[in-house]
Design a protein around this motif. Structure first.
Motif, PDB file in Angstrom:
ATOM      1  N   TYR A  36       0.818  -1.214   0.000  1.00  0.00           N
ATOM      2  CA  TYR A  36       0.000   0.000   0.000  1.00  0.00           C
ATOM      3  C   TYR A  36       0.853   1.266   0.000  1.00  0.00           C
ATOM      4  CZ  TYR A  36      -3.654   3.279   1.516  1.00  0.00           C
ATOM      5  OH  TYR A  36      -4.521   4.329   1.616  1.00  0.00           O
ATOM      6  N   ASP A  37       1.989   1.245   0.645  1.00  0.00           N
ATOM      7  CA  ASP A  37       2.833   2.449   0.720  1.00  0.00           C
ATOM      8  C   ASP A  37       3.584   2.723  -0.588  1.00  0.00           C
ATOM      9  OD1 ASP A  37       4.548   0.293   0.867  1.00  0.00           O
ATOM     10  OD2 ASP A  37       5.669   1.023   2.607  1.00  0.00           O
ATOM     11  N   LYS A  38       3.413   1.863  -1.583  1.00  0.00           N
ATOM     12  CA  LYS A  38       4.089   2.035  -2.871  1.00  0.00           C
ATOM     13  C   LYS A  38       3.121   2.478  -3.973  1.00  0.00           C
ATOM     14  CE  LYS A  38       8.026   0.352  -1.276  1.00  0.00           C
ATOM     15  NZ  LYS A  38       9.227   1.205  -1.117  1.00  0.00           N
ATOM     16  N   VAL A  39       1.891   2.857  -3.605  1.00  0.00           N
ATOM     17  CA  VAL A  39       0.890   3.145  -4.624  1.00  0.00           C
ATOM     18  C   VAL A  39       1.262   4.362  -5.466  1.00  0.00           C
ATOM     19  CG1 VAL A  39      -0.995   2.144  -3.299  1.00  0.00           C
ATOM     20  CG2 VAL A  39      -0.510   4.594  -3.089  1.00  0.00           C
ATOM     21  N   GLN A  40       0.828   4.331  -6.723  1.00  0.00           N
ATOM     22  CA  GLN A  40       0.994   5.459  -7.629  1.00  0.00           C
ATOM     23  C   GLN A  40      -0.127   5.438  -8.668  1.00  0.00           C
ATOM     24  OE1 GLN A  40       4.521   5.148 -10.190  1.00  0.00           O
ATOM     25  NE2 GLN A  40       4.760   3.034  -9.477  1.00  0.00           N
ATOM     26  N   ARG A  41      -0.212   6.503  -9.428  1.00  0.00           N
ATOM     27  CA  ARG A  41      -1.270   6.671 -10.406  1.00  0.00           C
ATOM     28  C   ARG A  41      -1.348   5.477 -11.368  1.00  0.00           C
ATOM     29  NH1 ARG A  41      -4.248  10.999 -12.201  1.00  0.00           N
ATOM     30  NH2 ARG A  41      -4.852  11.078 -14.388  1.00  0.00           N
ATOM     31  N   GLY A  42      -2.551   4.968 -11.561  1.00  0.00           N
ATOM     32  CA  GLY A  42      -2.741   3.851 -12.485  1.00  0.00           C
ATOM     33  C   GLY A  42      -2.714   2.486 -11.833  1.00  0.00           C
ATOM     34  N   ASN A  43      -2.414   2.418 -10.524  1.00  0.00           N
ATOM     35  CA  ASN A  43      -2.548   1.136  -9.821  1.00  0.00           C
ATOM     36  C   ASN A  43      -4.028   0.797  -9.646  1.00  0.00           C
ATOM     37  OD1 ASN A  43       0.230   1.750  -7.525  1.00  0.00           O
ATOM     38  ND2 ASN A  43       0.243   1.005  -9.631  1.00  0.00           N
ATOM     39  N   LEU A  44      -4.322  -0.468  -9.485  1.00  0.00           N
ATOM     40  CA  LEU A  44      -5.694  -0.917  -9.257  1.00  0.00           C
ATOM     41  C   LEU A  44      -5.832  -1.455  -7.840  1.00  0.00           C
ATOM     42  CD1 LEU A  44      -6.443  -2.820 -12.600  1.00  0.00           C
ATOM     43  CD2 LEU A  44      -6.913  -0.429 -12.040  1.00  0.00           C
ATOM     44  N   ILE A  45      -6.920  -1.088  -7.179  1.00  0.00           N
ATOM     45  CA  ILE A  45      -7.196  -1.583  -5.832  1.00  0.00           C
ATOM     46  C   ILE A  45      -8.439  -2.479  -5.884  1.00  0.00           C
ATOM     47  CG2 ILE A  45      -8.403   0.598  -5.300  1.00  0.00           C
ATOM     48  CD1 ILE A  45      -7.659   0.076  -2.321  1.00  0.00           C
ATOM     49  N   PHE A  46      -8.296  -3.675  -5.351  1.00  0.00           N
ATOM     50  CA  PHE A  46      -9.381  -4.660  -5.375  1.00  0.00           C
ATOM     51  C   PHE A  46      -9.796  -5.024  -3.958  1.00  0.00           C
ATOM     52  CE2 PHE A  46      -7.162  -5.436  -9.381  1.00  0.00           C
ATOM     53  CZ  PHE A  46      -8.187  -5.668 -10.278  1.00  0.00           C
ATOM     54  N   TRP A  47     -11.083  -5.223  -3.751  1.00  0.00           N
ATOM     55  CA  TRP A  47     -11.585  -5.982  -2.627  1.00  0.00           C
ATOM     56  C   TRP A  47     -12.765  -6.794  -3.132  1.00  0.00           C
ATOM     57  CZ3 TRP A  47     -11.767  -0.591  -2.658  1.00  0.00           C
ATOM     58  CH2 TRP A  47     -13.035   0.015  -2.687  1.00  0.00           C
ATOM     59  N   GLU A  48     -13.408  -7.550  -2.280  1.00  0.00           N
ATOM     60  CA  GLU A  48     -14.412  -8.508  -2.740  1.00  0.00           C
ATOM     61  C   GLU A  48     -15.483  -7.831  -3.599  1.00  0.00           C
ATOM     62  OE1 GLU A  48     -17.527 -11.866  -0.992  1.00  0.00           O
ATOM     63  OE2 GLU A  48     -16.274 -10.686   0.373  1.00  0.00           O
ATOM     64  N   GLY A  49     -15.561  -8.251  -4.885  1.00  0.00           N
ATOM     65  CA  GLY A  49     -16.590  -7.758  -5.787  1.00  0.00           C
ATOM     66  C   GLY A  49     -16.404  -6.344  -6.270  1.00  0.00           C
ATOM     67  N   HIS A  50     -15.203  -5.778  -6.132  1.00  0.00           N
ATOM     68  CA  HIS A  50     -15.036  -4.364  -6.482  1.00  0.00           C
ATOM     69  C   HIS A  50     -13.610  -4.070  -6.939  1.00  0.00           C
ATOM     70  CE1 HIS A  50     -16.681  -0.313  -6.447  1.00  0.00           C
ATOM     71  NE2 HIS A  50     -15.526   0.118  -5.962  1.00  0.00           N
ATOM     72  N   VAL A  51     -13.503  -3.007  -7.753  1.00  0.00           N
ATOM     73  CA  VAL A  51     -12.195  -2.540  -8.205  1.00  0.00           C
ATOM     74  C   VAL A  51     -12.243  -1.018  -8.346  1.00  0.00           C
ATOM     75  CG1 VAL A  51     -12.808  -2.861 -10.659  1.00  0.00           C
ATOM     76  CG2 VAL A  51     -10.396  -2.777  -9.976  1.00  0.00           C
ATOM     77  N   GLY A  52     -11.135  -0.377  -8.025  1.00  0.00           N
ATOM     78  CA  GLY A  52     -10.995   1.065  -8.192  1.00  0.00           C
ATOM     79  C   GLY A  52      -9.642   1.399  -8.777  1.00  0.00           C
ATOM     80  N   ILE A  53      -9.471   2.655  -9.150  1.00  0.00           N
ATOM     81  CA  ILE A  53      -8.233   3.110  -9.786  1.00  0.00           C
ATOM     82  C   ILE A  53      -7.558   4.135  -8.880  1.00  0.00           C
ATOM     83  CG2 ILE A  53      -7.238   4.219 -11.822  1.00  0.00           C
ATOM     84  CD1 ILE A  53      -9.876   3.430 -13.303  1.00  0.00           C
ATOM     85  N   ILE A  54      -6.299   3.918  -8.585  1.00  0.00           N
ATOM     86  CA  ILE A  54      -5.527   4.853  -7.764  1.00  0.00           C
ATOM     87  C   ILE A  54      -5.170   6.083  -8.611  1.00  0.00           C
ATOM     88  CG2 ILE A  54      -3.383   5.207  -6.485  1.00  0.00           C
ATOM     89  CD1 ILE A  54      -5.321   3.353  -5.057  1.00  0.00           C
TER      90      ILE A  54
END
Length: 227
Positions: A170-188
């Motif tokens: 998590y501390d390495k996130v940057q623009r264009g990474n994808l974050i997933f949890w159960e049944g969902h996805v978002g864009i950093i």
């Protein structure tokens, strides 16, 4: 899910006024009305604006015929500085005209695909939606990446298994990474914010990533693309 104008659909069987088959964009299976299918030449342009209007003439005061959402694939047969003439083949209407500034050649890639996702901001959330009138979390990611030249699966569960993703801290996130949890996805978007289409706000919204993680109270994973 939804099919967009110009996408190819392989028919396996026909029943009454419907057909069952496969959307070749992402191999999604489902039913379509036979009346919604037709013949089009191979696409050479795609719609890059959030939504474009097809006009009957090269004139903004002419009759608007249909709307084409972002990601629609079209065949341009002629163009000038302002307009592109496209093959429509819809309800006996063979041709239409689209503002040239709304299009991009099918072979060209957008350098920052996250910008495409940001154009959907405030679009209503719609489960199964794949259109600027309503879109879900995984379609937002899929259509945005498509503009960047990346063919991506349809569902978040399939997207998380995409071969060119690698798990990061998590501390390495940057623009264009994808974050997933159960049944969902978002864009950093950056080290503090993310964009996603979600049922909490019922629209595409930008939120503080820390706030989202606190709210969901679930385990999550963040992935980056392998160059």
């Amino acid at each position: 899910t939804e099919c967009l104008f110009g996408e190819e659909f392989e028919v396996f069987k026909v029943k009454n006024k419907f057909c069952y088959g496969r959307l070749l964009t992402d191999n999604y299976m489902g039913w379509l009305k036979l009346d919604d299918l037709g013949d089009l030449p191979e696409a050479n342009y795609r719609v890059l604006s959030l939504r474009s209007i097809v006009y009957s003439k090269e004139d903004v005061k002419s009759i608007p015929m249909i709307h084409l959402p972002l990601g629609s694939q079209i065949h341009v047969i002629s163009e000038n500085k302002e307009w592109c003439k496209i093959i429509l083949n819809q309800h006996k209407i063979k041709f239409g005209f689209v503002p040239k500034q709304h299009l991009i050649e099918i072979s060209k890639k957008v350098s920052d695909w996250v910008n495409v996702a940001e154009t959907f901001l405030n679009t209503p959330y719609k489960w199964g939606g794949r259109d600027s009138l309503g879109i879900d979390c995984s379609a937002l990611v899929q259509l945005s990446l498509q503009a960047g030249g990346i063919k991506f699966p349809r569902n978040s569960s399939q997207q998380r298994l995409f071969k060119n993703l690698r798990l990061i801290n998590y501390d390495k996130v940057q623009r264009g990474n994808l974050i997933f949890w159960e049944g969902h996805v978002g864009i950093i978007l950056n080290h503090k914010e993310m964009i996603h289409s979600n049922s909490f706000s019922m629209m595409v919204s930008i939120e503080k990533t820390d706030n989202v993680i606190k709210r969901i109270g679930k385990s999550f994973e963040i992935y980056s693309f392998i160059n």
